[in-house]
Design a protein around this motif. Structure first.
Motif, PDB file in Angstrom:
ATOM      1  N   ASP A 362      -8.869  12.812   2.918  1.00 20.72           N
ATOM      2  CA  ASP A 362      -9.346  12.639   1.626  1.00 20.72           C
ATOM      3  C   ASP A 362      -8.977  11.586   1.013  1.00 20.72           C
ATOM      4  O   ASP A 362      -9.061  11.367   0.009  1.00 20.72           O
ATOM      5  N   GLU A 363      -7.337  11.334   1.391  1.00 19.14           N
ATOM      6  CA  GLU A 363      -6.428  10.457   0.367  1.00 19.14           C
ATOM      7  C   GLU A 363      -7.230   9.520   0.730  1.00 19.14           C
ATOM      8  O   GLU A 363      -6.091   8.717   0.055  1.00 19.14           O
ATOM      9  N   GLY A 364      -7.930   8.955   2.748  1.00 22.31           N
ATOM     10  CA  GLY A 364      -7.653   7.886   1.842  1.00 22.31           C
ATOM     11  C   GLY A 364      -7.376   7.129   2.626  1.00 22.31           C
ATOM     12  O   GLY A 364      -7.169   5.483   2.627  1.00 22.31           O
ATOM     13  N   PHE A 365      -6.027   7.494   3.742  1.00 22.79           N
ATOM     14  CA  PHE A 365      -5.169   6.392   4.809  1.00 22.79           C
ATOM     15  C   PHE A 365      -5.890   6.629   5.766  1.00 22.79           C
ATOM     16  O   PHE A 365      -6.389   7.301   6.051  1.00 22.79           O
ATOM     17  N   HIS A 366      -5.067   5.432   6.398  1.00 20.51           N
ATOM     18  CA  HIS A 366      -5.940   4.974   7.792  1.00 20.51           C
ATOM     19  C   HIS A 366      -5.181   5.621   8.747  1.00 20.51           C
ATOM     20  O   HIS A 366      -4.221   7.001   8.708  1.00 20.51           O
ATOM     21  N   PRO A 367      -6.445   6.789   9.712  1.00 20.22           N
ATOM     22  CA  PRO A 367      -5.562   7.823  10.517  1.00 20.22           C
ATOM     23  C   PRO A 367      -4.147   6.922  11.486  1.00 20.22           C
ATOM     24  O   PRO A 367      -3.254   7.753  11.510  1.00 20.22           O
ATOM     25  N   ARG A 392       5.631   7.434   3.494  1.00 14.60           N
ATOM     26  CA  ARG A 392       5.772   6.336   2.913  1.00 14.60           C
ATOM     27  C   ARG A 392       6.861   5.003   2.921  1.00 14.60           C
ATOM     28  O   ARG A 392       6.324   3.838   3.012  1.00 14.60           O
ATOM     29  N   GLU A 393       7.947   5.320   3.504  1.00 16.66           N
ATOM     30  CA  GLU A 393       9.082   4.502   4.020  1.00 16.66           C
ATOM     31  C   GLU A 393       9.044   3.997   5.376  1.00 16.66           C
ATOM     32  O   GLU A 393       8.747   2.608   5.636  1.00 16.66           O
ATOM     33  N   ARG A 394       8.184   4.528   6.523  1.00 13.52           N
ATOM     34  CA  ARG A 394       7.858   4.331   7.565  1.00 13.52           C
ATOM     35  C   ARG A 394       7.009   2.604   7.218  1.00 13.52           C
ATOM     36  O   ARG A 394       6.584   2.216   8.271  1.00 13.52           O
ATOM     37  N   VAL A 395       6.038   3.581   6.422  1.00 12.39           N
ATOM     38  CA  VAL A 395       4.693   2.932   6.710  1.00 12.39           C
ATOM     39  C   VAL A 395       4.943   1.796   5.847  1.00 12.39           C
ATOM     40  O   VAL A 395       4.635   0.185   6.746  1.00 12.39           O
ATOM     41  N   ASN A 396       5.077   1.619   4.893  1.00 15.99           N
ATOM     42  CA  ASN A 396       5.888   0.667   4.081  1.00 15.99           C
ATOM     43  C   ASN A 396       7.107  -0.584   4.799  1.00 15.99           C
ATOM     44  O   ASN A 396       6.784  -1.448   5.001  1.00 15.99           O
ATOM     45  N   GLY A 404       2.071  -5.587  10.586  1.00  9.83           N
ATOM     46  CA  GLY A 404       2.030  -6.336   9.656  1.00  9.83           C
ATOM     47  C   GLY A 404       1.946  -7.649   9.000  1.00  9.83           C
ATOM     48  O   GLY A 404       1.692  -8.445   9.853  1.00  9.83           O
ATOM     49  N   ASN A 405       3.269  -7.496   8.932  1.00 14.53           N
ATOM     50  CA  ASN A 405       3.929  -8.929   8.680  1.00 14.53           C
ATOM     51  C   ASN A 405       4.534  -9.964   9.441  1.00 14.53           C
ATOM     52  O   ASN A 405       3.725 -10.966   9.512  1.00 14.53           O
ATOM     53  N   PHE A 406       4.716  -9.197  10.573  1.00 15.21           N
ATOM     54  CA  PHE A 406       4.552 -10.716  11.772  1.00 15.21           C
ATOM     55  C   PHE A 406       3.700 -10.673  11.884  1.00 15.21           C
ATOM     56  O   PHE A 406       3.342 -12.368  12.054  1.00 15.21           O
ATOM     57  N   ALA A 407       2.429  -9.717  12.331  1.00 15.79           N
ATOM     58  CA  ALA A 407       0.963 -10.338  12.966  1.00 15.79           C
ATOM     59  C   ALA A 407       0.620 -11.661  12.239  1.00 15.79           C
ATOM     60  O   ALA A 407       0.380 -12.564  12.203  1.00 15.79           O
ATOM     61  N   TYR A 408       0.647 -11.410  10.280  1.00 15.97           N
ATOM     62  CA  TYR A 408       0.005 -12.110   9.731  1.00 15.97           C
ATOM     63  C   TYR A 408       0.524 -13.323   9.506  1.00 15.97           C
ATOM     64  O   TYR A 408      -0.353 -13.637   9.424  1.00 15.97           O
ATOM     65  N   ARG A 409       2.012 -13.503   9.569  1.00 16.26           N
ATOM     66  CA  ARG A 409       2.630 -14.797   9.128  1.00 16.26           C
ATOM     67  C   ARG A 409       2.245 -15.188  10.403  1.00 16.26           C
ATOM     68  O   ARG A 409       1.921 -16.825   9.855  1.00 16.26           O
ATOM     69  N   GLU A 547      -1.809  -2.024   4.504  1.00 14.46           N
ATOM     70  CA  GLU A 547      -0.929  -1.887   3.143  1.00 14.46           C
ATOM     71  C   GLU A 547       0.274  -1.169   2.890  1.00 14.46           C
ATOM     72  O   GLU A 547      -0.098   0.364   3.337  1.00 14.46           O
ATOM     73  N   LYS A 548       0.901  -1.130   1.420  1.00 13.13           N
ATOM     74  CA  LYS A 548       1.825  -0.782   1.728  1.00 13.13           C
ATOM     75  C   LYS A 548       1.283   0.257   0.550  1.00 13.13           C
ATOM     76  O   LYS A 548       0.122   0.232   0.192  1.00 13.13           O
ATOM     77  N   ILE A 549       2.429   1.040   0.344  1.00 10.24           N
ATOM     78  CA  ILE A 549       1.665   2.858  -0.210  1.00 10.24           C
ATOM     79  C   ILE A 549       2.589   2.606  -1.212  1.00 10.24           C
ATOM     80  O   ILE A 549       4.231   2.939  -0.790  1.00 10.24           O
ATOM     81  N   PRO A 550       2.449   2.763  -2.669  1.00  8.89           N
ATOM     82  CA  PRO A 550       2.908   2.764  -3.926  1.00  8.89           C
ATOM     83  C   PRO A 550       3.915   3.701  -3.745  1.00  8.89           C
ATOM     84  O   PRO A 550       3.690   4.879  -4.036  1.00  8.89           O
ATOM     85  N   ALA A 551       4.842   3.685  -4.176  1.00  9.86           N
ATOM     86  CA  ALA A 551       5.705   4.976  -4.934  1.00  9.86           C
ATOM     87  C   ALA A 551       5.148   5.538  -6.096  1.00  9.86           C
ATOM     88  O   ALA A 551       5.139   7.134  -5.416  1.00  9.86           O
ATOM     89  N   GLU A 552       4.415   5.350  -6.837  1.00  8.03           N
ATOM     90  CA  GLU A 552       3.647   6.667  -7.554  1.00  8.03           C
ATOM     91  C   GLU A 552       2.499   6.964  -6.608  1.00  8.03           C
ATOM     92  O   GLU A 552       2.438   8.853  -7.093  1.00  8.03           O
ATOM     93  N   ARG A 553       2.005   7.174  -5.525  1.00  9.58           N
ATOM     94  CA  ARG A 553       1.530   7.733  -4.448  1.00  9.58           C
ATOM     95  C   ARG A 553       2.082   8.898  -4.464  1.00  9.58           C
ATOM     96  O   ARG A 553       1.551   9.733  -3.716  1.00  9.58           O
ATOM     97  N   VAL A 554       2.664   8.726  -4.225  1.00  7.01           N
ATOM     98  CA  VAL A 554       4.132   9.449  -3.090  1.00  7.01           C
ATOM     99  C   VAL A 554       4.589  10.442  -3.930  1.00  7.01           C
ATOM    100  O   VAL A 554       3.872  12.837  -3.791  1.00  7.01           O
ATOM    101  N   GLU A 555       4.391  10.313  -5.767  1.00 10.19           N
ATOM    102  CA  GLU A 555       4.715  11.155  -6.342  1.00 10.19           C
ATOM    103  C   GLU A 555       3.516  11.812  -6.895  1.00 10.19           C
ATOM    104  O   GLU A 555       3.537  13.869  -6.961  1.00 10.19           O
ATOM    105  N   GLU A 556       3.267  11.487  -6.641  1.00 11.82           N
ATOM    106  CA  GLU A 556       1.222  12.174  -6.692  1.00 11.82           C
ATOM    107  C   GLU A 556       1.031  13.170  -5.806  1.00 11.82           C
ATOM    108  O   GLU A 556       0.181  14.620  -5.764  1.00 11.82           O
ATOM    109  N   LEU A 557       1.191  12.405  -4.585  1.00 14.19           N
ATOM    110  CA  LEU A 557       1.167  13.400  -3.473  1.00 14.19           C
ATOM    111  C   LEU A 557       1.904  14.972  -3.405  1.00 14.19           C
ATOM    112  O   LEU A 557       1.834  16.230  -3.364  1.00 14.19           O
ATOM    113  N   ASN A 558       2.838  14.432  -3.681  1.00 10.61           N
ATOM    114  CA  ASN A 558       4.033  15.798  -3.661  1.00 10.61           C
ATOM    115  C   ASN A 558       3.742  16.856  -5.000  1.00 10.61           C
ATOM    116  O   ASN A 558       4.065  18.187  -4.892  1.00 10.61           O
TER     117      ASN A 558
END
Length: 698
Positions: A362-367, A392-396, A404-409, A547-558
RNA sequence: AGCGGGAUGGGAUAGCCAGGAGAUUCCGCCGGGCUCAUAACCCGGAGAUCGGUAGUUCAAAUCUACCUCCCGCUACCA
């Protein structure tokens, strides 16, 4: 099964422990299912023919009890959960080739057949045991339908397990003072004939089996205590309606309505589910009998069980014994996963301290993000801590920054400058690096390391970033176009290889990457060889994989999590208050919110004592000087019990003394210990019966 | 109580089964570079006597013994 390296030329079956059809799934459960899915996919990537199966566990008393509470039939109750699970797993990319349940015809039939075989082979015998029975309702009370007193420790216990006391498993008939959990009626014991599986006869076999077994260390070692000790025979029937009937081979008679114990039919679902798969796709595609039936040495498939570490014994003792007794193959490996903790503490479903499967979606994160976390945050058998911050740390950093960055660039650059893969040969350096990654991946699978399999792809992507950075193709395009073409050719190849090796862990995003490098069909249909096959000469503009997860999301989730836990706690307290108010008007202190561990409790050395002397201390209003016999010695203790006034009557009274309290001096009198008393009136704690002075209070 | 798993720079983790050069990776910290890329990426640096003690060995994070502390299992919690 064999001990050849994967891939072998035998069919493999990867199974996941059956979820019990009794409640919602949380990410702790998913750890096992994701692990199994990653492992099954990884085997296929190696070219191993693999069936990945599981199913819902429908039987057993908890389902029957909860269904009754909910006012529906056990079948309806369990089927609802079954359907929820069947829908949830694919949402996390956990795609079973077959997901059945233990109450379907295939399992009922196969279970009956296997039990009949065990019986015919002489592995089952009958024994009269005492079982609990509710005379008022004329009903048998198996397992959790009965509670009473544990015969070992005297604690209140459930019928099948002393859950609050010594933790021992209780065989039917053991519990004392039995009482029905349904009606509360006192139960009586009646003699009844039950079936027992002669596990003890498999002792020698199991001792050899456990030496052959592959998988995680906990699965290989934990059962040794049982196997190398004395195995008890196993009561495999229960007197209840919900379950699979014991196959008597005769006309069903009224006196026997025994069903099989849930742990008999549950693992058989592994084979039954494989059978359903086989029947659906045809035995030419996957032959379940070849996988499950051949003799241990000459033929048979590679059966790998992926389970939680709480059910190791079932998969390494009872189940292999059943398979052996019914002439089936033995499992090649058992992978037992660790548990998930949440911010360092255990999940607590009653306190709603958990991250639920639905909630994550429901939070919309990719599995794939959660899959990556669960699969690679620690060794498979290790407990893994989950926190949104770490997520968040590991995803970002790892998914966005590295993969993601390697593949994209790389692909964007190749697309812009060359419209796809440049016309150049793969360099030796990069070819070798990709071969290393494939070797790493293959070794990981053979080592049953889900983590290492995932890491192979990520470190390859990391190499890709170094490679492109050091070669600076953006400068080479003008200075040395041929060299630029070479570098980009290498990079596209690395991206393609990453897609292949990352597919088991991140099936969704890896497949997208596969299309981006112009791969045909699905990355899930190719094997490791594809990693080194030339990429398509043309491909379009790539897009970002993560996509990166912004820090605010983490605060929200916590914040959400904390609010939920607080709410659950409030509800609990509310209930407790309501109960208390009915019984008392006095204001009681709330129970300390912070729980202490048993260890801390054990630090308190409390003894039974007998008061020998008691006299008031001059000048003190409340204090009395006591001499207490605590068995090992006599203690002088100062206590604030003068309110009792009747000090003269105290000698001879049994009390409870905290013996290892540091000493203190009160009104010039040394005090060594504390006499325990309750409330303002200093109501002394005493013992009810025959504990002698010096006995420790536990 | 018995058994299993664990203890590795400030945090998190790998390596241990098959002992061997600077102990892995991620975060954080310090300094530099790059500008193709999602304020992404790359390079360099500081920081760990690998829970403790004793042993085996030319050599121990790794093997052995004992100990301490954490988590779990003990027959229905993933």
């Amino acid at each position: 099964m064999s001990h050849e390296e994967f891939p072998t030329d035998r069919p493999a079956v990867v199974t996941c422990g059956l979820p019990y059809a009794n409640g919602d799934l949380h990410i702790g459960h998913l750890r096992t299912y994701v692990g199994g899915d990653v492992y099954a996919r990884a085997l296929r990537t190696l070219g191993q023919e693999t069936a990945f199966v599981s199913g819902s566990d429908m039987h057993g008393t908890p389902v029957a009890v909860n269904a009754e509470e909910a006012g529906v039939s056990p079948e309806t109750f369990a089927l609802e959960w079954h359907e929820t699970y069947a829908e949830t797993f694919p949402k996390f990319g956990v795609e079973f080739d077959n997901y059945g349940h233990t109450h379907d015809t295939t399992n009922v039939e196969l279970t009956s057949e296997i039990v009949r075989t065990l019986d015919e082979n002489g592995h089952v015998y009958e024994k009269e045991i005492m079982v609990a029975y509710d005379p008022a309702e004329e009903q048998s009370l198996p397992d959790r339908y009965v509670e009473g007193t544990c015969p070992y420790c005297g604690e209140r216990a459930r019928g099948d397990e002393c859950d609050e006391g010594c933790g021992r498993h209780l065989e039917p008939g053991e519990i004392e003072d039995p009482q029905s959990t349904i009606t509360g009626n006192p139960a009586e014991y009646r003699e009844q004939t039950h079936k027992f599986f002669r596990v003890s006869a498999f002792q020698d076999y199991l001792a050899e089996f456990i030496d052959r077994l592959e998988g995680t260390a906990n699965a290989k070692n934990q059962p040794r205590e049982w196997i190398e000790g004395e195995l008890r025979d196993w009561c495999i029937t229960r007197d209840m309606d919900w379950g699979i009937d014991y196959p008597d081979g005769e006309e069903p008679s009224d006196e026997s309505d025994l069903v099989l114990y849930v742990w008999v039919d549950a693992p058989i679902e592994y084979a039954a589910s494989t059978k359903q798969y086989s029947e659906r796709v045809g035995a030419d595609v996957f032959d379940w009998e070849e996988a499950w039936k051949g003799s241990a040495d000459e033929s048979g498939g590679e059966v790998v069980h992926v389970i939680g570490r709480d059910i190791i014994q079932h998969h390494t003792v009872f189940w292999p014994a059943m398979l052996r007794g019914a002439d089936y193959v033995e499992p090649r490996a058992v992978m037992a996963s660790g548990f998930i903790t949440l911010n360092g503490q255990g999940f607590s479903t009653s306190r709603n301290r958990a991250v639920w499967a639905d909630e994550y979606l429901d939070e919309g994160f990719h599995p794939d993000l959660l899959r990556y976390y669960l699969a690679t945050n620690g060794g498979f058998q290790q407990d893994v801590d989950f926190s949104w911050e770490r997520f968040r740390e590991r995803v970002n950093n790892e998914l966005v920054g590295t993969v993601g960055n390697f593949a994209y660039r790389a692909l964007l650059f190749a697309h812009r400058e060359f419209d796809g893969t440049p016309d150049a040969d793969l360099s030796t350096e990069v070819r070798e690096r990709i071969e290393d990654a494939i070797d790493e991946f293959t070794a990981a699978v053979n080592d049953y390391s889900v983590r290492a399999a995932g890491d192979a792809a990520v470190s390859l992507a990391s190499f890709g970033n170094e490679y492109i950075q050091q070669n600076e193709p953006w400068n080479l395009v003008d200075e040395d176009p041929e060299r630029a073409a070479q570098v980009l050719r290498d990079c596209v190849q690395v991206a393609k290889a990453v897609s292949v090796l990352f597919a088991p862990v991140a099936p969704g995003t890896a497949d997208r990457l596969w299309s981006q490098v112009g791969g045909e069909g699905s990355v899930h249909d190719v094997t490791v060889d594809a990693a080194l096959e030339p990429p398509a000469p043309d491909f379009g503009e790539p897009d970002e994989l993560y996509e990166k997860i912004p820090a605010e999301r983490v605060e929200e989730l916590n914040a959400k999590l904390e609010a939920r836990v607080a709410e659950a706690e409030r509800d609990e307290e509310g209930d407790a208050d309501a109960d208390d108010d009915a019984e008392t008007d006095t204001t009681l202190e709330p129970v300390e919110a912070d729980r202490i561990g048993f260890e801390e409790f054990q630090d308190l050395d409390m003894r039974v004592g007998e008061i020998l002397e008691a006299e008031g201390i001059e000048g003190a209003d409340d204090l009395a000087r006591l001499v207490v016999d605590i068995g090992v010695e006599e203690r002088q203790i100062v206590a604030g019990i003068k309110q009792l006034h009747d000090l003269d009557s105290l000698p001879g009274t049994r009390v409870v003394v905290l013996a290892n309290l540091e000493s203190a001096e009160l009104f010039g009198v040394e005090s060594n210990g504390m006499v325990l008393a309750a409330g303002e009136e200093a109501d002394l704690l005493t013992t009810l019966a025959d504990a002698d002075p010096g006995e420790r209070v536990r």
